[in-house]
Design an enzyme around this catalytic site. Sequence first.
Site, short mmCIF file in Angstrom:
data_model
loop_
_atom_site.label_atom_id
_atom_site.label_comp_id
_atom_site.label_asym_id
_atom_site.label_seq_id
_atom_site.Cartn_x
_atom_site.Cartn_y
_atom_site.Cartn_z
N THR A 1 38.89 26.86 41.70
CA THR A 1 39.61 26.57 42.95
C THR A 1 38.90 27.14 44.17
OG1 THR A 1 41.74 26.49 41.79
CG2 THR A 1 41.81 26.88 44.16
N SER B 1 37.73 25.60 35.24
CA SER B 1 37.59 26.52 34.11
C SER B 1 38.43 26.13 32.91
CB SER B 1 37.93 27.95 34.54
OG SER B 1 39.32 28.13 34.75
N SER B 2 39.40 25.23 33.09
CA SER B 2 40.19 24.76 31.94
C SER B 2 39.36 23.87 31.02
CB SER B 2 41.43 24.00 32.40
OG SER B 2 41.07 22.81 33.07
N THR C 1 40.74 30.32 37.87
CA THR C 1 41.72 31.27 37.33
C THR C 1 42.33 30.82 36.01
OG1 THR C 1 43.53 30.28 38.62
CG2 THR C 1 42.32 32.11 39.64
N ASP C 2 42.23 29.53 35.67
CA ASP C 2 42.89 29.04 34.46
C ASP C 2 42.43 29.79 33.21
OD1 ASP C 2 44.47 27.21 35.72
OD2 ASP C 2 43.33 25.43 35.11
#
Length: 312
Positions: free
Chosen positions: A27, A69-70, A99-100
């Site tokens: 993000t 990052s997912s 952040t995921d």
Amino acid sequence: MTTRPRPTVPGTVPPTVPVTVLATGGTIACTTGADGTRTPTRTVADLLQDAALPATAVRDARDVLHLDSSTMTLGDLDSLLAEIAAAATQGPVVLTHGTDSMEETAMAVDRLIGGPVVLTGAQRPADDAAPDGPGNLRDALTAAGEVTAPVIVMGRARVPAYGARKVHTVADRAFDNPLPDAAPAPLTTTPPPLAGLRVDIVAAYQGGDATLVDAAVDAGAAGIVVAAFGSGNVGVLSPGVERALDRGIPVVICTRVPGGPVDLVYGGPGGGARLARRGVRSGGLLSPAQARMELLCELAVTRRDCPAGPRG
């Protein structure tokens, strides 16, 4: 067991030692398209410019990955860890990351590299009216000159990497850490590859059965993490867990409850006490995601140092 102290609260001055900044997307690098969706478009050079960092604060800066990052695979993580380990030989490292899955990368960095590595990111995109990424990146560079072990810096907080978990989907302070004041020392500082190893997370819930545990074993899992009921009861997953243990597959019991530790004290066929006697390991206060990554790291080190060890 060798332990490390927790980090202090954020400072406000640039690091005295130049820092390497590695970017992976997330993000913090996202902008919003005409269709309203966010994708990572900003480069590390853009991020440094947005944060208005002094030129003397950064030794090197490069884009290592450019993704959400997912979607990060173990192969991606291996490449990233190699870059971090190489950069860490020159001094502190700051890593921008989505952040995921940040808590998973943070655990891998902690277990396989250690030292002053700071992960940071953002909850709002770069083109938001009030982006949080630039401030987080400035705080991360400050932290890099002060910490001695991996941390996550978000929302003016420094959270130790070992035990970190994402606790809010949109708040600036996205991460917390419920662990006590110290964490174990790293397993190694030369990360072995994680790709090729499989560790699955299986959730316990009403009406479930052992099918997914057995499926994980049949798929080649070298380890299993159970997101258990309460303080560590697995209910009807128990027969599958015991079959996995019989095949020499390590099983870690975590809890699906947001607060409190695993305490394997209940009896009965699905109780934690019975499984503890069979050899399951407590995940303590670790999230299932971090417990999985810690087990993956342990298995990877064993595979490298004892090639006849875990299957993968």
